[in-house]
Motif scaffolding. Sequence first.
Motif, short mmCIF file in Angstrom:
data_model
loop_
_atom_site.label_atom_id
_atom_site.label_comp_id
_atom_site.label_asym_id
_atom_site.label_seq_id
_atom_site.Cartn_x
_atom_site.Cartn_y
_atom_site.Cartn_z
N VAL A 146 24.75 4.55 46.08
CA VAL A 146 24.39 3.36 45.37
C VAL A 146 25.67 2.45 45.09
O VAL A 146 26.75 2.91 45.40
CB VAL A 146 24.04 4.10 43.62
CG1 VAL A 146 22.99 4.77 43.67
CG2 VAL A 146 25.29 4.72 43.00
N THR A 147 25.57 1.18 44.91
CA THR A 147 26.27 0.30 44.69
C THR A 147 27.04 0.40 43.47
O THR A 147 26.35 0.89 42.54
CB THR A 147 25.81 -1.14 44.76
OG1 THR A 147 24.60 -1.28 44.00
CG2 THR A 147 25.43 -1.45 46.13
N GLU A 148 28.23 -0.11 43.33
CA GLU A 148 28.98 0.23 41.92
C GLU A 148 28.41 -0.38 40.75
O GLU A 148 28.36 0.10 39.50
CB GLU A 148 30.49 -0.47 42.04
CG GLU A 148 31.46 0.11 41.26
CD GLU A 148 31.82 1.44 41.62
OE1 GLU A 148 32.90 1.81 41.05
OE2 GLU A 148 31.44 2.12 42.58
N SER A 149 27.48 -1.44 40.99
CA SER A 149 26.97 -2.15 39.71
C SER A 149 25.75 -1.37 39.20
O SER A 149 25.79 -1.58 37.79
CB SER A 149 26.18 -3.26 40.11
OG SER A 149 25.31 -3.28 41.14
N THR A 150 25.39 -0.36 39.82
CA THR A 150 24.37 0.51 39.33
C THR A 150 24.98 1.53 38.09
O THR A 150 24.32 2.14 37.48
CB THR A 150 23.71 1.31 40.25
OG1 THR A 150 22.89 0.41 41.26
CG2 THR A 150 22.46 2.16 39.78
N LEU A 151 26.32 1.76 38.22
CA LEU A 151 26.94 2.67 37.51
C LEU A 151 27.54 2.20 36.09
O LEU A 151 28.01 3.14 35.44
CB LEU A 151 28.09 3.37 38.55
CG LEU A 151 27.68 3.80 39.76
CD1 LEU A 151 28.96 4.52 40.24
CD2 LEU A 151 26.56 5.15 39.48
N PHE A 152 27.40 0.99 35.88
CA PHE A 152 27.68 0.64 34.51
C PHE A 152 27.14 -0.53 34.11
O PHE A 152 26.11 -1.11 34.73
CB PHE A 152 29.21 0.15 34.62
CG PHE A 152 29.54 -0.87 35.82
CD1 PHE A 152 29.34 -2.25 35.32
CD2 PHE A 152 30.02 -0.69 36.87
CE1 PHE A 152 29.57 -3.46 36.39
CE2 PHE A 152 30.27 -1.88 37.80
CZ PHE A 152 30.05 -2.91 37.54
N GLY A 153 27.17 -0.91 32.87
CA GLY A 153 26.44 -2.00 32.47
C GLY A 153 25.05 -1.46 31.97
O GLY A 153 24.75 -0.24 31.70
N THR A 154 24.18 -2.32 31.31
CA THR A 154 23.21 -2.06 30.50
C THR A 154 21.70 -1.77 31.33
O THR A 154 20.72 -1.33 31.11
CB THR A 154 22.62 -3.15 29.32
OG1 THR A 154 22.74 -4.22 29.76
CG2 THR A 154 23.85 -2.94 28.37
N VAL A 155 21.71 -2.80 32.51
CA VAL A 155 20.38 -2.82 33.36
C VAL A 155 20.08 -1.42 33.89
O VAL A 155 18.86 -1.20 33.88
CB VAL A 155 20.88 -3.92 34.28
CG1 VAL A 155 19.35 -3.67 35.33
CG2 VAL A 155 21.03 -5.15 33.77
N GLU A 156 20.78 -0.75 34.24
CA GLU A 156 20.53 0.60 34.92
C GLU A 156 20.93 1.88 34.10
O GLU A 156 20.89 2.87 34.40
CB GLU A 156 21.10 0.82 36.28
CG GLU A 156 21.19 -0.24 37.30
CD GLU A 156 19.66 -0.68 37.63
OE1 GLU A 156 18.77 0.23 37.39
OE2 GLU A 156 19.25 -1.69 37.98
N LYS A 157 21.04 1.55 32.70
CA LYS A 157 21.50 2.82 31.82
C LYS A 157 20.51 3.81 31.74
O LYS A 157 20.63 4.90 31.56
CB LYS A 157 21.76 1.89 30.39
CG LYS A 157 22.24 3.14 29.28
CD LYS A 157 22.48 2.52 28.17
CE LYS A 157 22.77 3.56 26.93
NZ LYS A 157 23.03 3.23 25.82
N ASP A 158 19.07 3.16 31.69
CA ASP A 158 17.96 4.27 31.55
C ASP A 158 18.02 5.45 32.70
O ASP A 158 18.00 6.65 32.74
CB ASP A 158 16.63 3.67 31.48
CG ASP A 158 16.57 2.88 30.09
OD1 ASP A 158 17.26 3.04 29.21
OD2 ASP A 158 15.53 2.33 30.01
N PHE A 159 18.32 4.70 34.00
CA PHE A 159 18.55 5.60 35.07
C PHE A 159 19.59 6.75 34.97
O PHE A 159 19.57 7.69 35.30
CB PHE A 159 18.64 4.77 36.40
CG PHE A 159 18.85 5.41 37.51
CD1 PHE A 159 18.00 6.34 38.33
CD2 PHE A 159 20.20 5.38 38.11
CE1 PHE A 159 18.45 7.02 39.46
CE2 PHE A 159 20.72 5.86 39.30
CZ PHE A 159 19.95 6.83 39.93
#
Length: 599
Positions: free
Chosen positions: A277-290
Amino acid sequence: MKIHNPRFKSLIEDIHSLVQQQRFTEELAEEVLLKTLVIYALDVKGELPDGLSISKNMAENKAEFVSLVQKLKESNDSQIAAVFSDGGVLENLTMPLTHDLIITLLEYSSNTVGSLAVDFVSFTMTSHIATDGILANVSVCELISEILAIESNQSVYINSFSSLPMAVVASQKSNAVCYETINKTDLRVSALSLMSLHRFKVSFTNFLENPGYLDSKIQLQQFDCGAALPPLSAKIHRDDYKNFDRFNRVMVRSNKAEVLSTLHLIGQCSGKVVVSVTESTLFGTVEKDFRQYLVDNGMLEAVISLPVGIWPTASVKTSLLVIEPKGGYNTVRFLDLNETECVKKTDKRLLELTDQDKILSYLHSTEDLGYAISRTQREIEENDYFLDCSRYVLDPKQKKVLALLDKSETVALGDIAELERGLPFKTKDGDYRILEVTTGDLNDIGDISRPTKEVKVSKEDFDKSKSGILQPNDIVLVIQGSAGKLGIIPEVIPSTDDEYWMVSKPAIAIRANSEKVDPRYLYAYLSSDVGQTQLLGITQGAAIANISLKELRDLPIILPSLEEQQPAAALVEDSRQVQRKIQKLKSDFFAKKDELWHL
């Protein structure tokens, strides 16, 4: 761990060299290379039609070679037919080239195809051959193979076209690899299958919408383990996964290929899976549910941060997620492989992973081992389910700062200062003249320079942004791009109808509560090694570095009494004096220069 054979590498290079001497297009050259290597692999395996084999006589008699190619075209084997059925490129080769290709193949006689397919993929990574989406680094695939502990009798599921090298590596060990991709590039996929030690099955289907591997009950066929290296940062159109929740697959809000591939893998495999996965998937609110789904259900075993440059055609920060669909993990292991002895440059300036035994030992340990650490579900929840390794695996400087904070009296930045934004991203033209403080106006010595960027805004936009008008001793902090860079506003600035100062869009103003903290102390603290290390620790971003306001408000600040803050405040005043002296020296220099050459 390494499964490469220098002999096969030499074979590939020699065939490639012969082909490159011709005036072929890049696409045609690769076709000749692949088809020639497939003939070699089929000959070694004894799978050429009618018991034929390549020979010196075939090299001397082109008609025999053409006859062989024709039989391959007519084969009932779907993968062989996929490679040879289109075009007549081999039949149309010149006699000298045909002769040299066959003689070269004969020079590399072997009783096994061994690592031929793996060596071909490695060759494409370090040559000028177009990869057409083959992004997976072979050394990463080899690590994944070891993590999954693939054995000959295990069924392995691989999806996504960019995961093709993973299917090749897995086929070195398992004779039950199934690969699924929507990209119908039959030649390369089928050729690599035929060149592999064990063939792998291929399904050219959209696994998100209409999976190709189903059981007799029309449910997802279950595999022992699986992997996916999806296209980096790719987004999937809603029409391509509108029925994703079929087959009992969990659905979370996301249109990222890597998230959807992961969820499909969890549904398709009964055992361990690994996905990039790209790093942006690992933080922030967009992918939090995942992220929360993986952690709360005990599925996430580990996160392995890979160095930028590990993918041949992209400089993107990525990580591997090691997942157990059955759950059972109440801690997550974090490994940060960046700048470790487990990464080295190749002769083509690409990166590859080395010492995989050490990586595996760090992965399976529970101790704090420098660049590996374990964290509980509760600790991850307290960090808003952020899974980027830099948040948990600290370098020596970060550890020193953490120890200092633990023994000091601290307060959250949000308790002693207000964070003010500047102008909105879109403004309407108007009569209010605003000077925007940009990154270029920030100085290491002294105050922020007078801004040169001027904008005119409407009364409506101005009224909305009044709190963002900069005041004396405000601290300007860049939170996007050059995140962490900062400066301090002079003690005297204009604030009239003719001129106002505001921060530019990638920055914010930190306005200290002077009853709790001297703004000069706060600026000195944030610009110190301690403050900068703290800011770096909350800086995220796969492509563009950014600092979230929530984390910035929670940033712990060492706060002595107002009296004890004065030595640090005095440093800022000293800096301002140095700046004034430098400005006077520059002014005197240009004045003298003007006296000598005045026009």
